[in-house]
Enzyme design. Structure first.
Site, PDB file in Angstrom:
ATOM      1  N   GLU A 371       0.862  -1.199   0.000  1.00 47.69           N
ATOM      2  CA  GLU A 371       0.000   0.000   0.000  1.00 47.69           C
ATOM      3  C   GLU A 371       0.884   1.229   0.000  1.00 47.69           C
ATOM      4  O   GLU A 371       1.848   1.308   0.766  1.00 47.69           O
ATOM      5  CB  GLU A 371      -0.896   0.069   1.246  1.00 47.69           C
ATOM      6  CG  GLU A 371      -2.046  -0.872   1.257  1.00 47.69           C
ATOM      7  CD  GLU A 371      -3.005  -0.625   2.418  1.00 47.69           C
ATOM      8  OE1 GLU A 371      -3.151   0.537   2.858  1.00 47.69           O
ATOM      9  OE2 GLU A 371      -3.594  -1.610   2.886  1.00 47.69           O
TER      10      GLU A 371
HETATM   11  C1  BG6 Z   1      -4.569   1.536   5.274  1.00 48.88           C
HETATM   12  C2  BG6 Z   1      -5.623   0.461   5.182  1.00 48.88           C
HETATM   13  O1  BG6 Z   1      -4.445   1.917   6.597  1.00 48.88           O
HETATM   14  O2  BG6 Z   1      -4.797   2.759   4.677  1.00 48.88           O
HETATM   15  C3  BG6 Z   1      -6.631   0.668   4.068  1.00 48.88           C
HETATM   16  O3  BG6 Z   1      -5.045  -0.818   5.079  1.00 48.88           O
HETATM   17  C4  BG6 Z   1      -6.975   2.122   3.968  1.00 48.88           C
HETATM   18  O4  BG6 Z   1      -7.730  -0.154   4.316  1.00 48.88           O
HETATM   19  C5  BG6 Z   1      -5.718   2.906   3.618  1.00 48.88           C
HETATM   20  O5  BG6 Z   1      -8.002   2.417   3.078  1.00 48.88           O
HETATM   21  C6  BG6 Z   1      -5.926   4.393   3.407  1.00 48.88           C
HETATM   22  O6  BG6 Z   1      -6.617   4.931   4.491  1.00 48.88           O
HETATM   23  P1  BG6 Z   1      -7.939   5.773   4.283  1.00 48.88           P
HETATM   24  O7  BG6 Z   1      -8.424   6.017   5.653  1.00 48.88           O
HETATM   25  O8  BG6 Z   1      -7.501   7.003   3.588  1.00 48.88           O
HETATM   26  O9  BG6 Z   1      -8.863   4.946   3.480  1.00 48.88           O
END
Ligand code: BG6
Length: 478
Positions: A371
């Site tokens: 991510e």
């Molecule tokens: C991570 C998670 O913390 O961040 C995701 O694994 C999440 O599920 C992503 O969507 C981004 O965070 P947000 O709150 O902007 O959707």
């Protein structure tokens, strides 16, 4: 010559609860994320959402964007970008709607069969998170989630079922999304219904122990079912900088990082590190081990380390003396040298190089960035080929981060792949809104749930396609 290995796994990431929609279709049960209030999850340390109320259309989170019915169309778009890998999660509640049933739900299993078959048509490798903030709501209400050791047995049944079913379709697995986030969001991450203000450190770290044992057990079972499986942990990576060179500030930063290293150390080294034993002693925490836990943790360590990376944090021995960043995940001290996103998340590409080097030096295990991305408010405009978004800010963010990945590769880090978060716009985990968008693909959906759900390519779509086609070389042109 590209800095990226020739078989580098480029792709994108999503999670079932934020993407699939169809939250009550074909026998699916409710997960803890399905009842996140529309305003989003409470700030760290604040009370949990509607755990005692019956879910109603009013208190249910904004539904996902209907991947459940549109997966063919969306996967075709991922393939058009040239994805080599696609990360998603299996919704535990499609397979075991309440979590404690004896028999799985065949309709749920069939959905993921169809999804993996569709990916295979394009040669896209699935990377599957077994639990991405999706503990069955029933397990939260009835058992207090991972605070209860019984969860290990329910999780075991679930992972055994999906490992067996998809043993020839999925090779890369992650046991828990951002496993360390249970410390900050015990309900969302661990299904722990006790409000955080009433939750003792003893119960919280006991829940951590249960998840870590469950993760080692999953690694053991997965390797028994298919020795070729690559099973990794997934942590929320946040390098911590000291506010000043004052030794006490440096120590504060180190201690903060230790809270996160606890999770990767246990997954990669298989035992509780000494620094945490001191923390446990000073805080009267006495982890209860069941017979066999120690051996399980020691013998079934992970094949690789994966992580999310959005920001660094700043730590000080006297944090009250500094300005704080309201939008940072943990609301910590602001770094005066960094810019922030519209949600206050501080943007730090160099921090990604630091994280990669730190993990690799510590474990010498392959890494996977699963991510990374920029949540921004996008505006749809008319383009030559229909509606689009001129998201140069997103291109700039990703380019800067990927260039730092290139630096880390030159530093000698072993990295299997990179999946951007929310490669298609989906519901935000923390705010439960649509307007925090990360994707290369725009989805016509508003915060109030209106919109056609039509998909449109943003400018970044063609940009990422070129990055993949050139195996990263285009990052260094112009
Ligand atoms: C991570 C998670 O913390 O961040 C995701 O694994 C999440 O599920 C992503 O969507 C981004 O965070 P947000 O709150 O902007 O959707």
């Amino acid at each position: 010559m590209s800095k990226f290995p020739k078989d580098f796994l480029w792709g994108g990431a999503t999670a079932a609860n934020q993407y699939e929609g169809a939250y009550n279709v074909d026998g699916k049960g409710l997960s803890v994320q399905d009842v996140t209030p529309k305003g989003g999850v409470p700030a760290p340390g604040k009370s949990s959402p509607v755990i005692t109320e019956e879910p109603t259309p009013d208190n249910l989170k904004l539904e996902g964007i209907d991947f459940y019915h549109r997966y063919k169309e969306d996967i075709a778009l991922f393939a058009e970008m040239g994805f080599k890998v696609y990360r998603t999660s299996i919704a535990w509640t499609r397979i075991f709607p309440n979590g404690d049933e004896e028999k799985p739900n065949e309709a749920g299993l069939q959905f993921y069969d169809d999804l993996f078959d569709e990916l295979a048509k394009y040669g896209i490798e699935p990377l599957v998170t077994l639990s991405h903030y999706e503990t069955p709501l029933h397990l939260a209400r009835q058992y207090n989630g991972w605070a209860n050791r019984d969860l290990i047995g329910f999780y075991e049944r679930y992972v055994r079922t999906v490992f067996t079913r998809y043993k020839d379709k999925v090779k890369y697995w992650l046991t828990f999304n951002e496993v360390n986030s249970v410390l900050h969001a015990p309900f969302m991450s661990g299904g722990i219904a006790t409000p955080p203000e009433e939750l003792s450190q003893q119960d919280l770290y006991q829940a951590v122990h249960h998840e870590l044992v469950a993760s080692a057990l999953a690694t053991k079972i997965g390797h028994q079912i298919n020795p070729d499986f690559k099973i990794g942990c997934m942590v929320l990576a946040m390098p911590a900088y000291p506010m000043t060179p004052k030794p006490e500030d440096v120590l504060a930063a180190r201690l903060f990082e230790n809270q996160n290293y606890l999770f990767s150390d246990l997954h990669a080294r298989g035992k509780y590190p000494n620094y945490i034993k001191r923390f446990f002693k000073e805080n009267d925490i006495n982890i209860q081990f069941a017979p066999g836990d120690e051996e399980l943790l020691a013998e079934h360590t992970v094949d690789f380390i994966s992580f999310s990376y959005y920001m660094s944090v700043v730590q000080a021995h006297d944090p009250e003396n500094y300005a704080t960043g309201a939008g940072n995940i943990l609301g910590g001290i602001s770094n005066p040298y960094l810019e922030s996103s519209e949600w206050g998340w501080q943007v730090d590409p160099v921090g990604l190089r630091l994280v990669l080097n730190a993990f690799y030096d510590r474990y010498q295990l392959p890494l996977f960035i699963v991510e990374n991305g920029l949540g921004a408010k996008d505006v749809l405009v008319d383009g030559a080929n229909g509606p689009t978004v001129e998201d140069d800010y997103r291109i700039d963010y990703l380019k800067q981060h990927l260039q730092q990945v290139g630096e880390a590769l030159e530093d000698g880090v072993e990295l299997w792949g990179y999946t951007t978060w929310g490669c298609i716009d989906l519901v935000s985990a923390s705010t439960a809104e649509m307007s925090k968008r990360y994707g290369f693909i725009y989805v016509d959906r508003n915060d109030d749930g209106t919109g056609s759900l039509a998909r449109y390519k943003k400018k970044s779509f063609a940009w990422y396609k070129e990055v993949i086609a050139t195996n990263g070389e285009s990052l260094y042109q112009d």
